[in-house]
Scaffold this active site. Structure first.
Site: not given
Length: 394
Positions: A58, A112, A184, A209
């Protein structure tokens, strides 16, 4: 690598020899358990800093570290980057790193929708208050700051209505008051907007994206400015957040071509946006590089270029007419997300996602993701779509 141009950095960053072991790309290191030679070694590793050191799956392997380091190198002034299984997971970790019960978050009204849902859902349950603000507020945000304000969240431009925020003005207010700033930066990426260099504390990407660029991976990142990384890492580990090595490898693959893809996305999108401006069926085109887009002056000052996502408002008509336009498109898919090689078109209704400001428009709105197809083919497709829209209007 601080002196190299960005196009060179996206190719070379994060490719340490100890991670690549002599090949071009770092291999996919898949791991959960890490084995030690002795109990003493196990205890010593656990008591030391595990950054870029194998400890437990992890905490990452060279596959994840390579992409994270490359993203850090794209942000002048950054300390380090952490990866997440999605952009929303990255937003959540960054906000939880700087907010506690009783705190207040100032969140841009054009954010968003999943970010809004996080604020109105999980953060509210944890006793964190959210105040939404006008994306064009600039230095006026000082009037909204209270003794409880601990973070200001920006998204510039907004991913539906594309208002460009005055990031330096907001950052200046925040620094005077010791308030954390988060951005963002998915639309621009660090290649088009160096967020950390502008004073932002946390630059967040939905790597799904433009970093990935192929519409096949969910991935997010948060890059922290100097002095901001440790609390982000602590919260990330406590939340158990990690990105799989396979997804990180695909993200690194996409990163190597991001500069050339962004250039193509940007040039085609601007050509199409300018064409749409000439059409009588179109009331407005919302593209930050066009003078009529709100906040255009800040765009010209702060951004190095434009990407491939923008919207346009139809001159009247109904949802039925808009649907006729979209449904018949040949070269545009209908689907959420953006940043991939393919073009997309979706109906958007920003009025559903506003609380501090009111969205009013002349007609229905369409958001376009301009992919890597020939721009003239896309224009011809949209021209036929506008004819269907006109026919459906009667």
């Amino acid at each position: 690598m601080s002196d190299e141009k960005d196009a060179t950095k996206v190719v070379q960053a994060g490719r340490r020899s100890e991670w690549t072991q002599g090949i071009v790309n770092p291999p996919v290191w898949r791991a959960s358990t890490i084995l030690y030679d002795s109990v003493a070694e196990l205890r010593a590793r656990g008591a030391a800093d595990t950054h870029h050191k194998l400890f437990y799956g992890r905490r990452g392997t060279p596959t994840q570290w390579s992409l994270a380091e490359a993203l850090t190198e794209l942000e002048p002034g950054a300390e380090a980057t952490l990866l997440y299984p999605s952009g929303v997971a990255a937003v959540a970790a960054a906000l939880l790193a700087v907010l506690s019960p009783g705190d207040e978050l100032l969140l841009v009204d054009s954010a968003y929708d999943p970010t809004r849902n996080l604020a109105n859902g999980l953060l509210e349950r944890f006793g964190i208050t959210t105040t939404f603000y006008d994306p064009l507020i600039g230095a006026g945000i000082a009037e909204l700051c209270t003794d409880r304000t601990r973070a200001i969240f920006m998204e510039s431009p907004g991913s539906l209505t594309f208002e460009v925020q005055d990031i330096p003005a907001i950052v200046a207010v925040a620094k005077e008051r010791g308030i954390a700033t988060l951005l963002d930066n998915t639309w621009a990426t660090p290649l088009l907007l160096p967020a950390i260099q502008l004073g932002v504390d946390y630059s967040i990407l939905a790597c799904t994206k433009y970093v990935v660029g192929h519409s096949d991976v969910m991935l997010g990142s948060v890059t922290a400015a100097e002095g901001q990384y440790e609390r982000l890492r602590a919260v990330t580990y406590q939340l158990g957040q990690t990105a799989s090595p396979d997804d990180a490898w695909l993200g690194a693959r996409g990163l190597r071509t991001m500069a050339v893809r962004l250039d193509q996305h940007g040039r085609s999108a601007l050509k199409i946006a300018k064409w749409l401006e000439t059409r009588p069926e179109v009331a407005r085109v919302l593209h930050p590089a066009l003078p009529g887009c709100p906040g255009h002056e800040a765009f010209v000052r702060d951004f190095r270029g434009a990407s491939g996502l923008f919207s346009f408002v139809l001159d009247g008509g109904s949802d039925k007419a808009r649907t006729a336009l979209i449904d018949g498109l040949r070269h545009f898919g209908i689907g959420y997300s953006w940043g991939g090689f393919e073009s997309l078109a979706i109906p958007v209704d920003p009025q559903r996602y506003r609380s501090a400001t009111k969205w009013e428009a002349e007609g229905p709105m369409v958001r376009l993701q301009i992919g890597l197809e020939d721009a003239d083919d896309l224009i011809a497709d949209l021209e036929a779509g506008l004819a269907r829209y006109t026919a459906a209007r009667g």
